[in-house]
Design a protein around this motif. Structure first.
Motif, PDB file in Angstrom:
ATOM      1  N   ARG A 176       0.847  -1.198   0.000  1.00  8.80           N
ATOM      2  CA  ARG A 176       0.000   0.000   0.000  1.00  8.80           C
ATOM      3  C   ARG A 176       0.879   1.244   0.000  1.00  8.80           C
ATOM      4  O   ARG A 176       1.817   1.355   0.790  1.00  8.80           O
ATOM      5  CB  ARG A 176      -0.935   0.041   1.216  1.00  8.80           C
ATOM      6  CG  ARG A 176      -1.837   1.288   1.240  1.00  8.80           C
ATOM      7  CD  ARG A 176      -2.709   1.354   2.499  1.00  8.80           C
ATOM      8  NE  ARG A 176      -3.693   0.289   2.522  1.00  8.80           N
ATOM      9  CZ  ARG A 176      -4.904   0.361   1.991  1.00  8.80           C
ATOM     10  NH1 ARG A 176      -5.286   1.457   1.358  1.00  8.80           N
ATOM     11  NH2 ARG A 176      -5.738  -0.659   2.075  1.00  8.80           N
ATOM     12  N   ILE A 177       0.558   2.187  -0.882  1.00  7.94           N
ATOM     13  CA  ILE A 177       1.182   3.504  -0.873  1.00  7.94           C
ATOM     14  C   ILE A 177       0.232   4.459  -0.166  1.00  7.94           C
ATOM     15  O   ILE A 177      -0.969   4.491  -0.462  1.00  7.94           O
ATOM     16  CB  ILE A 177       1.453   4.009  -2.301  1.00  7.94           C
ATOM     17  CG1 ILE A 177       2.473   3.113  -3.010  1.00  7.94           C
ATOM     18  CG2 ILE A 177       1.959   5.451  -2.280  1.00  7.94           C
ATOM     19  CD1 ILE A 177       2.683   3.450  -4.478  1.00  7.94           C
ATOM     20  N   ILE A 178       0.758   5.216   0.793  1.00  9.45           N
ATOM     21  CA  ILE A 178      -0.052   6.209   1.495  1.00  9.45           C
ATOM     22  C   ILE A 178       0.524   7.591   1.215  1.00  9.45           C
ATOM     23  O   ILE A 178       1.646   7.900   1.616  1.00  9.45           O
ATOM     24  CB  ILE A 178      -0.080   5.953   3.015  1.00  9.45           C
ATOM     25  CG1 ILE A 178      -0.667   4.562   3.318  1.00  9.45           C
ATOM     26  CG2 ILE A 178      -0.894   7.038   3.719  1.00  9.45           C
ATOM     27  CD1 ILE A 178      -0.711   4.225   4.799  1.00  9.45           C
ATOM     28  N   VAL A 179      -0.250   8.411   0.490  1.00  7.85           N
ATOM     29  CA  VAL A 179       0.135   9.796   0.232  1.00  7.85           C
ATOM     30  C   VAL A 179      -0.488  10.651   1.317  1.00  7.85           C
ATOM     31  O   VAL A 179      -1.706  10.609   1.531  1.00  7.85           O
ATOM     32  CB  VAL A 179      -0.355  10.251  -1.157  1.00  7.85           C
ATOM     33  CG1 VAL A 179      -0.127  11.750  -1.335  1.00  7.85           C
ATOM     34  CG2 VAL A 179       0.354   9.469  -2.256  1.00  7.85           C
ATOM     35  N   ILE A 180       0.351  11.431   2.021  1.00  7.79           N
ATOM     36  CA  ILE A 180      -0.139  12.263   3.116  1.00  7.79           C
ATOM     37  C   ILE A 180       0.041  13.729   2.745  1.00  7.79           C
ATOM     38  O   ILE A 180       1.142  14.275   2.772  1.00  7.79           O
ATOM     39  CB  ILE A 180       0.603  11.939   4.429  1.00  7.79           C
ATOM     40  CG1 ILE A 180       0.436  10.448   4.783  1.00  7.79           C
ATOM     41  CG2 ILE A 180       0.077  12.822   5.559  1.00  7.79           C
ATOM     42  CD1 ILE A 180       1.197  10.022   6.019  1.00  7.79           C
ATOM     43  N   VAL A 206      -4.949   8.229  -0.059  1.00 11.70           N
ATOM     44  CA  VAL A 206      -4.545   9.635  -0.118  1.00 11.70           C
ATOM     45  C   VAL A 206      -5.241  10.323   1.049  1.00 11.70           C
ATOM     46  O   VAL A 206      -6.465  10.471   1.048  1.00 11.70           O
ATOM     47  CB  VAL A 206      -4.943  10.286  -1.459  1.00 11.70           C
ATOM     48  CG1 VAL A 206      -4.430  11.729  -1.511  1.00 11.70           C
ATOM     49  CG2 VAL A 206      -4.389   9.489  -2.630  1.00 11.70           C
ATOM     50  N   LEU A 207      -4.479  10.736   2.053  1.00 10.79           N
ATOM     51  CA  LEU A 207      -5.050  11.140   3.335  1.00 10.79           C
ATOM     52  C   LEU A 207      -4.601  12.523   3.768  1.00 10.79           C
ATOM     53  O   LEU A 207      -3.488  12.963   3.451  1.00 10.79           O
ATOM     54  CB  LEU A 207      -4.636  10.137   4.427  1.00 10.79           C
ATOM     55  CG  LEU A 207      -4.963   8.667   4.200  1.00 10.79           C
ATOM     56  CD1 LEU A 207      -4.329   7.828   5.299  1.00 10.79           C
ATOM     57  CD2 LEU A 207      -6.461   8.450   4.153  1.00 10.79           C
ATOM     58  N   ARG A 225       2.575  -3.958   3.930  1.00 12.38           N
ATOM     59  CA  ARG A 225       3.847  -3.239   3.780  1.00 12.38           C
ATOM     60  C   ARG A 225       3.532  -1.840   3.225  1.00 12.38           C
ATOM     61  O   ARG A 225       3.113  -1.703   2.081  1.00 12.38           O
ATOM     62  CB  ARG A 225       4.794  -4.016   2.865  1.00 12.38           C
ATOM     63  CG  ARG A 225       5.214  -5.356   3.464  1.00 12.38           C
ATOM     64  CD  ARG A 225       6.063  -6.178   2.499  1.00 12.38           C
ATOM     65  NE  ARG A 225       7.322  -5.524   2.172  1.00 12.38           N
ATOM     66  CZ  ARG A 225       8.416  -5.587   2.923  1.00 12.38           C
ATOM     67  NH1 ARG A 225       8.403  -6.260   4.078  1.00 12.38           N
ATOM     68  NH2 ARG A 225       9.540  -4.981   2.546  1.00 12.38           N
ATOM     69  N   LEU A 226       3.766  -0.830   4.060  1.00 13.14           N
ATOM     70  CA  LEU A 226       3.341   0.532   3.753  1.00 13.14           C
ATOM     71  C   LEU A 226       4.504   1.391   3.257  1.00 13.14           C
ATOM     72  O   LEU A 226       5.576   1.422   3.865  1.00 13.14           O
ATOM     73  CB  LEU A 226       2.734   1.195   4.998  1.00 13.14           C
ATOM     74  CG  LEU A 226       1.629   0.424   5.723  1.00 13.14           C
ATOM     75  CD1 LEU A 226       1.197   1.191   6.970  1.00 13.14           C
ATOM     76  CD2 LEU A 226       0.438   0.179   4.795  1.00 13.14           C
ATOM     77  N   PHE A 227       4.273   2.103   2.178  1.00 18.73           N
ATOM     78  CA  PHE A 227       5.221   3.098   1.664  1.00 18.73           C
ATOM     79  C   PHE A 227       4.532   4.448   1.832  1.00 18.73           C
ATOM     80  O   PHE A 227       3.504   4.713   1.210  1.00 18.73           O
ATOM     81  CB  PHE A 227       5.522   2.818   0.191  1.00 18.73           C
ATOM     82  CG  PHE A 227       6.642   3.652  -0.382  1.00 18.73           C
ATOM     83  CD1 PHE A 227       6.572   5.039  -0.408  1.00 18.73           C
ATOM     84  CD2 PHE A 227       7.761   3.054  -0.914  1.00 18.73           C
ATOM     85  CE1 PHE A 227       7.590   5.810  -0.932  1.00 18.73           C
ATOM     86  CE2 PHE A 227       8.796   3.804  -1.450  1.00 18.73           C
ATOM     87  CZ  PHE A 227       8.712   5.189  -1.459  1.00 18.73           C
TER      88      PHE A 227
END
Length: 306
Positions: A176-180, A206-207, A225-227
Motif C-alpha cells: 500500500r502507498i499512502i500519500v499524506i 490519499v489522506l 507493507r506501507l510506503f
C-alpha cells in the motif's frame, strides 16, 4: 543480469536511455547503437557487432521500428543465436520494465507493452474515488496498534512518479502507498491522477495529515507493507506534531524555488525548509537522501549543514 541493447534510427535510443536513467539511475547493462544520419546498414552493423562482442551472456535487443534497418540488421546477425532476444517497438515504459524486471520473458514484456497506450483523459474520468472504506470503529484493528509495517517514508515533491511507482515500491515489495497531503486528499482530480500513477497491483490511500495519523496509529492497515509519501518537510513535521511516529525518512526530490540552494542534484531547499528539517531532526528522526535504491545513502543533515 541480462544486458539490453537499444537500437534505433538517429538518437532515439540515446534519448530513451537518458530518460531511463533519470528514473532508475545509471544502468551499465543498457547499451545504445544508432543508425547515424549519414550512415547505412554497414555502419550500423559494424557498431552493433562492436558492442555485442563486449557483452557475455543473455542479451535483449530492443529496436525502434519493425522492418527498419536497425531491426533488420539485428535479425540478420542474431536470428539463430539463442542468447539473443529481439523486440521491435521501443518505448520508455517497455525499456523501464525490461531493465527493472530482469526475470521477465520477451512474452511478458510484449504483453505489458500492449497495455501501455491509454486514453489518459478518458481514464481520468473513469477513475473511481479513492477512499478508506466505511470503517468508523478503528478499535477493531487493536491487535495491530503500534505494529504498523512501514517499509519506507519519503519526501518527494512529485509524489507518485516513475521512481516511486516503478523502482522504490517494487524493490520494497510495497502493498500500500499512502500519500499524506491535505491538498491532495481534498482534491478529487489530484486523487484520480495519483491513482493512475500508482501501480495497479498496489492499494493506495490519499489522506489528510490528521486522518493519516489516526489510521496508521490505530493499526488499520494490519501487516500490509506501507510506503508513505510526503510532498514537503512541513507536512512531515505536522505529522509528527499530530502524534505520528517517524524514526527515519528519505528525502528524494525537492525542486528549485526562489531563494533555494542545492543540497544534492535532486534536492533544493529554502532557508525556511532548512529550519523545518532541523526541527524534524530534533524529534530524533534519522534523515537521509537517496534518489533510487542503488544510489549510496547520504546523511542529509550533514550535507545540509555544510
Amino acid at each position: 543480469m541480462k544486458d539490453i541493447i537499444l537500437v534505433s534510427h538517429g538518437d532515439m535510443a540515446k534519448g530513451v536511455k537518458h530518460s531511463l536513467e533519470m528514473i532508475t539511475g545509471k544502468q551499465k547493462s543498457v547499451h545504445v547503437v544508432s543508425l547515424k544520419d549519414d550512415g547505412d546498414d554497414k555502419q550500423f552493423e559494424s557498431d552493433l557487432l562492436k558492442i555485442m562482442s563486449k557483452i557475455n551472456g543473455k542479451k535483449l535487443i530492443i529496436a525502434d521500428l519493425l522492418g527498419g534497418t536497425p531491426c533488420n540488421v539485428a535479425l540478420t546477425q542474431y536470428s539463430e543465436d539463442e542468447d539473443v532476444d529481439i523486440i521491435a517497438g521501443m518505448s520508455l515504459p517497455l525499456v523501464v520494465e525490461a531493465t527493472l524486471n530482469t526475470q521477465a520473458t520477451t512474452k511478458n514484456l510484449i504483453g505489458s507493452a500492449k497495455q501501455i497506450v491509454v486514453n489518459v483523459k478518458n481514464q481520468l474520468e473513469q477513475s473511481t474515488h479513492i477512499g478508506e472504506g466505511n470503517d468508523i470503529d478503528l478499535d477493531k484493528y487493536a491487535e495491530f496498534k503500534g505494529k504498523e509495517n512501514i517499509v519506507n517514508i519519503r519526501i518527494d515533491e512529485r509524489l507518485i512518479h516513475g521512481q516511486v511507482a516503478g523502482i522504490w515500491s517494487t524493490s520494497l515489495n510495497t502493498q500500500r502507498i499512502i500519500v499524506i497531503n491535505d491538498e491532495a486528499a481534498t482534491d478529487p482530480l489530484q486523487k484520480s491522477s495519483l491513482r493512475m500513477a500508482a501501480p495497479t497491483s498496489m492499494r493506495l490511500s490519499v489522506l489528510t495529515i490528521k486522518n493519516a495519523v489516526k489510521n496508521i496509529n490505530s493499526g488499520k492497515y494490519g501487516k500490509q507493507r506501507l510506503f508513505i509519501l510526503f510532498k514537503n518537510p512541513t507536512d512531515v513535521l505536522r505529522f509528527i506534531e499530530e502524534g505520528g511516529n517517524i524514526n527515519r525518512i528519505n528525502v528524494g526530490n525537492m525542486s528549485h524555488k526562489n531563494g533555494a540552494r542545492e543540497v544534492t542534484k535532486s534536492i533544493k531547499v529554502t532557508i525556511d525548509e532548512e529550519v523545518v528539517f532541523h526541527k524534524i531532526a530534533e524529534h530524533g528522526v534519522d534523515i537521509t537522501a537517496q534518489l533510487v535504491p542503488n544510489d549510496p545513502i547520504i546523511n542529509f543533515m550533514e550535507k545540509l549543514d555544510r
